[in-house]
Design an enzyme around this catalytic site. Structure first.
Site, PDB file in Angstrom:
ATOM      1  N   GLY A  78       0.765  -1.244   0.000  1.00  0.00           N
ATOM      2  CA  GLY A  78       0.000   0.000   0.000  1.00  0.00           C
ATOM      3  C   GLY A  78       0.793   1.289   0.000  1.00  0.00           C
ATOM      4  O   GLY A  78       0.332   2.315  -0.486  1.00  0.00           O
ATOM      5  N   LYS A 112      -5.596   6.717  11.209  1.00  0.00           N
ATOM      6  CA  LYS A 112      -6.977   6.477  11.645  1.00  0.00           C
ATOM      7  C   LYS A 112      -6.946   6.199  13.148  1.00  0.00           C
ATOM      8  O   LYS A 112      -6.993   5.051  13.587  1.00  0.00           O
ATOM      9  CB  LYS A 112      -7.507   5.255  10.883  1.00  0.00           C
ATOM     10  CG  LYS A 112      -8.997   5.125  10.824  1.00  0.00           C
ATOM     11  CD  LYS A 112      -9.399   3.755  10.297  1.00  0.00           C
ATOM     12  CE  LYS A 112      -9.450   3.671   8.798  1.00  0.00           C
ATOM     13  NZ  LYS A 112      -9.917   2.330   8.326  1.00  0.00           N
ATOM     14  N   GLU A 157       4.437   4.403   5.515  1.00  0.00           N
ATOM     15  CA  GLU A 157       3.226   3.582   5.571  1.00  0.00           C
ATOM     16  C   GLU A 157       2.080   4.261   4.820  1.00  0.00           C
ATOM     17  O   GLU A 157       2.052   5.474   4.677  1.00  0.00           O
ATOM     18  CB  GLU A 157       2.805   3.392   7.036  1.00  0.00           C
ATOM     19  CG  GLU A 157       3.163   2.037   7.612  1.00  0.00           C
ATOM     20  CD  GLU A 157       2.340   0.885   7.007  1.00  0.00           C
ATOM     21  OE1 GLU A 157       1.826   0.998   5.878  1.00  0.00           O
ATOM     22  OE2 GLU A 157       2.236  -0.137   7.705  1.00  0.00           O
ATOM     23  N   ASP A 158       1.132   3.431   4.384  1.00  0.00           N
ATOM     24  CA  ASP A 158      -0.059   3.981   3.732  1.00  0.00           C
ATOM     25  C   ASP A 158      -1.038   4.503   4.781  1.00  0.00           C
ATOM     26  O   ASP A 158      -1.529   5.618   4.703  1.00  0.00           O
ATOM     27  CB  ASP A 158      -0.734   2.942   2.821  1.00  0.00           C
ATOM     28  CG  ASP A 158      -0.962   1.592   3.498  1.00  0.00           C
ATOM     29  OD1 ASP A 158      -0.605   1.422   4.680  1.00  0.00           O
ATOM     30  OD2 ASP A 158      -1.497   0.686   2.832  1.00  0.00           O
ATOM     31  N   ASP A 173      -6.199  -0.863  -1.048  1.00  0.00           N
ATOM     32  CA  ASP A 173      -6.960  -1.769  -1.907  1.00  0.00           C
ATOM     33  C   ASP A 173      -8.230  -2.289  -1.261  1.00  0.00           C
ATOM     34  O   ASP A 173      -8.379  -2.285  -0.033  1.00  0.00           O
ATOM     35  CB  ASP A 173      -6.096  -2.972  -2.279  1.00  0.00           C
ATOM     36  CG  ASP A 173      -5.930  -3.942  -1.098  1.00  0.00           C
ATOM     37  OD1 ASP A 173      -5.463  -3.490  -0.029  1.00  0.00           O
ATOM     38  OD2 ASP A 173      -6.307  -5.119  -1.227  1.00  0.00           O
ATOM     39  N   ARG A 222      -5.883   0.322  -5.944  1.00  0.00           N
ATOM     40  CA  ARG A 222      -4.635   0.948  -5.466  1.00  0.00           C
ATOM     41  C   ARG A 222      -4.186   2.080  -6.368  1.00  0.00           C
ATOM     42  O   ARG A 222      -3.534   3.022  -5.917  1.00  0.00           O
ATOM     43  CB  ARG A 222      -3.509  -0.093  -5.416  1.00  0.00           C
ATOM     44  CG  ARG A 222      -3.699  -1.179  -4.381  1.00  0.00           C
ATOM     45  CD  ARG A 222      -2.384  -1.926  -4.222  1.00  0.00           C
ATOM     46  NE  ARG A 222      -2.526  -3.217  -3.566  1.00  0.00           N
ATOM     47  CZ  ARG A 222      -2.562  -3.411  -2.258  1.00  0.00           C
ATOM     48  NH1 ARG A 222      -2.484  -2.375  -1.443  1.00  0.00           N
ATOM     49  NH2 ARG A 222      -2.670  -4.621  -1.753  1.00  0.00           N
ATOM     50  N   ASP A 241      -3.887   1.983  11.315  1.00  0.00           N
ATOM     51  CA  ASP A 241      -5.247   1.741  11.805  1.00  0.00           C
ATOM     52  C   ASP A 241      -5.133   1.233  13.244  1.00  0.00           C
ATOM     53  O   ASP A 241      -5.032   2.034  14.178  1.00  0.00           O
ATOM     54  CB  ASP A 241      -5.908   0.737  10.864  1.00  0.00           C
ATOM     55  CG  ASP A 241      -7.366   0.467  11.218  1.00  0.00           C
ATOM     56  OD1 ASP A 241      -7.936   1.211  12.038  1.00  0.00           O
ATOM     57  OD2 ASP A 241      -7.934  -0.495  10.665  1.00  0.00           O
ATOM     58  N   PHE A 298     -13.701   2.453   5.880  1.00  0.00           N
ATOM     59  CA  PHE A 298     -12.809   1.683   5.033  1.00  0.00           C
ATOM     60  C   PHE A 298     -12.543   2.453   3.743  1.00  0.00           C
ATOM     61  O   PHE A 298     -13.450   2.742   2.971  1.00  0.00           O
ATOM     62  CB  PHE A 298     -13.402   0.307   4.710  1.00  0.00           C
ATOM     63  CG  PHE A 298     -12.448  -0.554   3.953  1.00  0.00           C
ATOM     64  CD1 PHE A 298     -11.396  -1.194   4.595  1.00  0.00           C
ATOM     65  CD2 PHE A 298     -12.574  -0.708   2.573  1.00  0.00           C
ATOM     66  CE1 PHE A 298     -10.499  -1.974   3.888  1.00  0.00           C
ATOM     67  CE2 PHE A 298     -11.678  -1.496   1.860  1.00  0.00           C
ATOM     68  CZ  PHE A 298     -10.637  -2.131   2.525  1.00  0.00           C
TER      69      PHE A 298
HETATM   70  P1  5GP Z   1      -2.909  -1.831  11.256  1.00  0.00           P
HETATM   71  O1  5GP Z   1      -1.876  -2.883  11.532  1.00  0.00           O
HETATM   72  O2  5GP Z   1      -2.492  -0.457  11.618  1.00  0.00           O
HETATM   73  O3  5GP Z   1      -4.250  -2.193  11.830  1.00  0.00           O
HETATM   74  O4  5GP Z   1      -3.228  -1.912   9.744  1.00  0.00           O
HETATM   75  C1  5GP Z   1      -2.445  -1.452   8.770  1.00  0.00           C
HETATM   76  C2  5GP Z   1      -2.869  -2.024   7.432  1.00  0.00           C
HETATM   77  O5  5GP Z   1      -4.270  -2.382   7.374  1.00  0.00           O
HETATM   78  C3  5GP Z   1      -2.697  -0.973   6.385  1.00  0.00           C
HETATM   79  O6  5GP Z   1      -1.364  -0.935   5.946  1.00  0.00           O
HETATM   80  C4  5GP Z   1      -3.699  -1.418   5.343  1.00  0.00           C
HETATM   81  O7  5GP Z   1      -3.129  -2.392   4.521  1.00  0.00           O
HETATM   82  C5  5GP Z   1      -4.835  -2.004   6.145  1.00  0.00           C
HETATM   83  N1  5GP Z   1      -5.905  -0.998   6.354  1.00  0.00           N
HETATM   84  C6  5GP Z   1      -6.219  -0.356   7.501  1.00  0.00           C
HETATM   85  N2  5GP Z   1      -7.232   0.518   7.300  1.00  0.00           N
HETATM   86  C7  5GP Z   1      -7.562   0.423   5.983  1.00  0.00           C
HETATM   87  C8  5GP Z   1      -8.555   1.068   5.159  1.00  0.00           C
HETATM   88  O8  5GP Z   1      -9.331   1.942   5.546  1.00  0.00           O
HETATM   89  N3  5GP Z   1      -8.579   0.680   3.846  1.00  0.00           N
HETATM   90  C9  5GP Z   1      -7.745  -0.261   3.337  1.00  0.00           C
HETATM   91  N4  5GP Z   1      -7.862  -0.547   2.045  1.00  0.00           N
HETATM   92  N5  5GP Z   1      -6.799  -0.882   4.088  1.00  0.00           N
HETATM   93  C10 5GP Z   1      -6.722  -0.547   5.398  1.00  0.00           C
HETATM   94 MG    MG Z   2       0.394  -0.814   5.088  1.00  0.00          MG
HETATM   95 MG    MG Z   3      -4.832  -4.421   2.298  1.00  0.00          MG
END
Ligand code: 5GP
Ligand code: MG
Ligand code: MG
Length: 181
Positions: free
Chosen positions: A43, A130, A98-99, A160, A166, A102, A153
């Site tokens: 991402g 987020k 990072e993208d 994606d 993407r 969350d 989301f």
């Molecule tokens: P974390 O480990 O912080 O929960 O999650 C990170 C990953 O979850 C991100 O790099 C992404 O791939 C996915 N992710 C979290 N929120 C979103 C969202 O709103 N949309 C999408 N497409 N992916 C998300």
């Molecule tokens: Mg990521």
């Molecule tokens: Mg993903």
């Protein structure tokens, strides 16, 4: 593909302007240093390229891929290394790209891993943050965040849904019909 989007949250122009600001901030903070940029697959690719292009610094670039598994028996996600770095991080100033952050578990895993491997310093740049999704166990945060996003989301600009969207140049919310197909 554009027809699947209900609402655009951040346009291409807004994203690029914001990345320009982040690039200037990063440039100032790393004066005299040569950071190793670690882009988190898949991402963060678009963000990483646009950020580096706007940053006048000597940087090296490497990639890492991690996956989160949410097994039925597990209350919290487990993060696993899918593809490791090519380079040694010991003694290096690291900038993680990072993208989106969350729950923060991915980031926590990465920071812990890089510390364990002897990184000299670790900072984090994320396109989207987020905070409402954050897990209570997570102690790491972004040093540079493009936009603070609502608890929805999102897709586009690297993010994606089932591998698609993407390549949208903007960030948006999908139409509910896409999920129920
Ligand atoms: P974390 O480990 O912080 O929960 O999650 C990170 C990953 O979850 C991100 O790099 C992404 O791939 C996915 N992710 C979290 N929120 C979103 C969202 O709103 N949309 C999408 N497409 N992916 C998300
Ligand atoms: Mg990521
Ligand atoms: Mg993903």
């Amino acid at each position: 593909m554009n027809n699947d989007i209900e609402r655009v949250l951040y346009s291409e122009a807004e994203i690029q302007t914001r990345i320009g600001e982040m690039a200037k901030e990063i440039e100032a903070d790393y004066q005299g240093k040569r950071p190793m940029v670690i882009s988190v697959l898949t991402g963060a690719i678009l963000f990483t390229v646009d950020l580096l292009e706007k940053t006048d610094l000597y940087t090296t670039l490497d990639f890492i891929d991690v996956s989160s598994y949410f097994g039925a028996a597990e209350s919290s996600g487990r993060v696993e290394l899918v593809r490791d770095l090519k380079s040694d991080v010991a003694g290096k100033d690291i900038l993680i790209c990072e993208d989106i952050i969350d729950s923060g578990r991915t980031l926590q895993y990465l920071v812990d891993l890089l510390k364990e491997r002897g990184a000299k310093s670790i900072k984090v740049a994320t396109m989207l943050d987020k905070p409402a999704g954050r897990d209570a166990s997570v102690t790491v945060e972004a040093d540079y965040a493009g936009f603070i996003v609502p608890n929805e989301f999102l897709v586009g600009y690297g993010l994606d849904y089932e591998g698609y969207y993407r390549n949208l140049p903007y960030v948006g919310v999908l139409k509910p019909a896409v999920y129920t197909k």
